[in-house]
Design an enzyme around this catalytic site. Structure first.
Site, PDB file in Angstrom:
ATOM      1  N   ILE A 117       0.861  -1.197   0.000  1.00 12.25           N
ATOM      2  CA  ILE A 117       0.000   0.000   0.000  1.00 12.25           C
ATOM      3  C   ILE A 117       0.887   1.233   0.000  1.00 12.25           C
ATOM      4  O   ILE A 117       0.621   2.228  -0.647  1.00 12.25           O
ATOM      5  CB  ILE A 117      -0.917   0.035   1.249  1.00 12.25           C
ATOM      6  CG1 ILE A 117      -1.808  -1.195   1.308  1.00 12.25           C
ATOM      7  CG2 ILE A 117      -1.732   1.311   1.276  1.00 12.25           C
ATOM      8  CD1 ILE A 117      -2.633  -1.295   2.587  1.00 12.25           C
ATOM      9  N   GLY A 129       6.712   3.630   4.455  1.00 12.11           N
ATOM     10  CA  GLY A 129       7.044   4.771   5.302  1.00 12.11           C
ATOM     11  C   GLY A 129       8.539   4.791   5.550  1.00 12.11           C
ATOM     12  O   GLY A 129       9.299   4.124   4.857  1.00 12.11           O
ATOM     13  N   GLY A 138       9.002   1.180   7.643  1.00  7.06           N
ATOM     14  CA  GLY A 138       8.312  -0.062   7.346  1.00  7.06           C
ATOM     15  C   GLY A 138       7.533   0.045   6.059  1.00  7.06           C
ATOM     16  O   GLY A 138       7.362   1.129   5.515  1.00  7.06           O
ATOM     17  N   VAL A 187       3.881  -1.025   4.373  1.00  7.43           N
ATOM     18  CA  VAL A 187       2.539  -1.491   4.710  1.00  7.43           C
ATOM     19  C   VAL A 187       1.949  -2.204   3.494  1.00  7.43           C
ATOM     20  O   VAL A 187       1.981  -1.670   2.385  1.00  7.43           O
ATOM     21  CB  VAL A 187       1.636  -0.318   5.155  1.00  7.43           C
ATOM     22  CG1 VAL A 187       0.219  -0.803   5.449  1.00  7.43           C
ATOM     23  CG2 VAL A 187       2.226   0.380   6.376  1.00  7.43           C
ATOM     24  N   ASP A 208       3.553  10.391  17.371  1.00  7.67           N
ATOM     25  CA  ASP A 208       3.697  10.612  15.927  1.00  7.67           C
ATOM     26  C   ASP A 208       2.350  10.960  15.299  1.00  7.67           C
ATOM     27  O   ASP A 208       2.017  10.468  14.219  1.00  7.67           O
ATOM     28  CB  ASP A 208       4.298   9.351  15.281  1.00  7.67           C
ATOM     29  CG  ASP A 208       4.990   9.644  13.948  1.00  7.67           C
ATOM     30  OD1 ASP A 208       5.244  10.831  13.646  1.00  7.67           O
ATOM     31  OD2 ASP A 208       5.262   8.695  13.199  1.00  7.67           O
ATOM     32  N   LYS A 246      -0.075  12.850  13.170  1.00  5.51           N
ATOM     33  CA  LYS A 246       0.060  13.699  11.977  1.00  5.51           C
ATOM     34  C   LYS A 246      -1.047  13.301  11.001  1.00  5.51           C
ATOM     35  O   LYS A 246      -1.633  12.209  11.135  1.00  5.51           O
ATOM     36  CB  LYS A 246       1.439  13.514  11.345  1.00  5.51           C
ATOM     37  CG  LYS A 246       1.787  12.088  11.004  1.00  5.51           C
ATOM     38  CD  LYS A 246       3.201  11.990  10.459  1.00  5.51           C
ATOM     39  CE  LYS A 246       3.490  10.566  10.002  1.00  5.51           C
ATOM     40  NZ  LYS A 246       4.800  10.402   9.431  1.00  5.51           N
TER      41      LYS A 246
HETATM   42  P1  ATP Z   1       6.017   7.546   8.116  1.00  8.81           P
HETATM   43  O1  ATP Z   1       6.829   6.329   7.996  1.00  8.81           O
HETATM   44  O2  ATP Z   1       6.813   8.767   7.975  1.00  8.81           O
HETATM   45  O3  ATP Z   1       5.144   7.507   9.343  1.00  8.81           O
HETATM   46  P2  ATP Z   1       3.724   6.990   6.526  1.00  8.81           P
HETATM   47  O4  ATP Z   1       2.730   7.288   7.641  1.00  8.81           O
HETATM   48  O5  ATP Z   1       3.297   7.359   5.141  1.00  8.81           O
HETATM   49  O6  ATP Z   1       5.095   7.675   6.819  1.00  8.81           O
HETATM   50  P3  ATP Z   1       3.414   4.187   7.077  1.00  8.81           P
HETATM   51  O7  ATP Z   1       2.735   4.427   8.383  1.00  8.81           O
HETATM   52  O8  ATP Z   1       4.448   3.121   7.014  1.00  8.81           O
HETATM   53  O9  ATP Z   1       4.117   5.465   6.514  1.00  8.81           O
HETATM   54  O10 ATP Z   1       2.293   3.882   6.000  1.00  8.81           O
HETATM   55  C1  ATP Z   1       2.581   3.567   4.663  1.00  8.81           C
HETATM   56  C2  ATP Z   1       1.293   3.626   3.862  1.00  8.81           C
HETATM   57  O11 ATP Z   1       0.365   2.651   4.324  1.00  8.81           O
HETATM   58  C3  ATP Z   1       0.586   4.975   3.956  1.00  8.81           C
HETATM   59  O12 ATP Z   1       0.084   5.295   2.685  1.00  8.81           O
HETATM   60  C4  ATP Z   1      -0.547   4.712   4.909  1.00  8.81           C
HETATM   61  O13 ATP Z   1      -1.645   5.545   4.623  1.00  8.81           O
HETATM   62  C5  ATP Z   1      -0.874   3.247   4.633  1.00  8.81           C
HETATM   63  N1  ATP Z   1      -1.427   2.585   5.829  1.00  8.81           N
HETATM   64  C6  ATP Z   1      -0.868   2.514   7.056  1.00  8.81           C
HETATM   65  N2  ATP Z   1      -1.650   1.824   7.914  1.00  8.81           N
HETATM   66  C7  ATP Z   1      -2.751   1.447   7.203  1.00  8.81           C
HETATM   67  C8  ATP Z   1      -3.961   0.722   7.522  1.00  8.81           C
HETATM   68  N3  ATP Z   1      -4.177   0.225   8.741  1.00  8.81           N
HETATM   69  N4  ATP Z   1      -4.868   0.543   6.533  1.00  8.81           N
HETATM   70  C9  ATP Z   1      -4.651   1.033   5.290  1.00  8.81           C
HETATM   71  N5  ATP Z   1      -3.550   1.716   4.928  1.00  8.81           N
HETATM   72  C10 ATP Z   1      -2.603   1.929   5.860  1.00  8.81           C
END
Ligand code: ATP
Length: 291
Positions: free
Chosen positions: A41, A44, A47, A49, A157, A159
């Protein structure tokens, strides 16, 4: 269940995991091979996702685990953070389902959020939020955050990228994962440079900005107040459609915020109830804690 407060995690991240707790942790351990992993998806800082399947649709956050330190501190920190996650049940918080806890495959399994993040709505799609809609969204964020704080959990965190909007309902993600992710990040930092991910600075309260040092991410003074500061940034984004200190270089933001300078609200078109002055700040904190 001995329970671990998030705000005391950093102090104990090197402690061995208590035996009783490790037994109850097993209930949340999902064997990696039981989870079907589908497409990515998004990725980040720490990690990736993926959409997955485990008794239905799930989101699987696979942590980028760097070579583990021999003392197992990364694994302990990860388990501490899982122990926070598993105790959260609130309408406005993502549902934690379990974790893959056998290195090198560390992953968090949660419900799959539908809809888009507030970040996508505000900054990519440029959707406008009326004052009424902003209040409805902010109220739900406050309720989810109020629940976390009442349980002694600091998000660390908050945001707009971590807040989903599903047909008007707010779902907050990524709470309690800061230490383990930053632990990876800390190992990643090169030399004496301070790696600051873009879009992160404007959520950091002055006391955190002043404490920024290379490799010091686990020592940052996060608190309920710093979560409330991050909430203030989200509130600003909702109302103005942009980040505070927009377009300014990181050095300038660090200097201003560290000195206590705030983003001017002079050009914000909003009623006085929404534009709080310095004198109103204390009242605002009370308001947030009551919502
Ligand atoms: P950072 O690492 O700086 O926090 P981020 O929030 O974009 O950045 P992640 O939290 O790893 O990074 O998320 C990566 C992607 O996966 C993002 O597009 C986020 O919206 C999506 N995502 C995270 N958790 C879920 C979830 N539970 N359901 C659907 N999409 C998700």
């Amino acid at each position: 269940d001995s329970g671990v407060r998030a705000d005391s995690l950093d102090k104990h991240s090197n402690a061995r995991w208590p035996r009783q707790n490790s037994l109850s942790m097993k209930e949340w351990d999902i064997p990696y091979d039981d989870v079907k992993i589908f497409e990515v998806i998004g990725a980040g800082r720490f990690g990736t996702v993926c959409r997955g399947s485990w008794h239905g649709a799930v989101a699987v956050k696979l942590l980028h685990v760097l070579p583990l330190s021999d003392d197992g501190s990364l694994l302990d920190t990860f388990k501490h953070e899982v122990s926070i996650f598993r105790k959260t049940r609130h309408e406005n918080l993502v549902l934690f389902m379990g974790a893959c806890m056998k290195p090198p495959r560390l992953a968090i399994v949660t419900s799959l959020c539908k809809g888009m993040t507030l970040y996508t709505h505000i900054h990519l799609r440029k959707d406008k939020f009326t004052a009424n809609k902003s209040v409805l969204v902010a109220q739900q964020i406050s309720q989810g955050m109020g629940y976390l704080h009442a349980r002694g959990i600091i998000h660390k965190d908050l945001k707009t990228k971590n807040i989903f909007l599903e047909s008007g309902k707010v779902v907050i993600t990524d709470f309690g994962l800061f230490s383990v992710t930053k632990l990876c990040f800390g190992n990643n930092a090169r030399g004496d440079s301070l790696g600051i991910p873009s879009g992160w600075l404007c959520y950091l309260a002055p006391e955190i900005i002043r404490a920024l040092r290379p490799h010091a991410s686990l020592l940052l003074p996060f608190s309920k107040a710093t979560d409330i500061y991050a909430f203030g940034t989200v509130w600003y984004e909702l109302l103005c459609g942009e980040f505070p200190f927009k377009g300014q270089p990181p050095e300038s933001i660090i200097w201003q915020v560290g000195k206590g300078v705030k983003q001017s609200l002079a050009n914000m078109q909003a009623s006085r109830d929404i534009k709080l002055t310095d004198a109103d700040e204390f009242k605002a904190q009370l308001l947030v804690s009551r919502l």
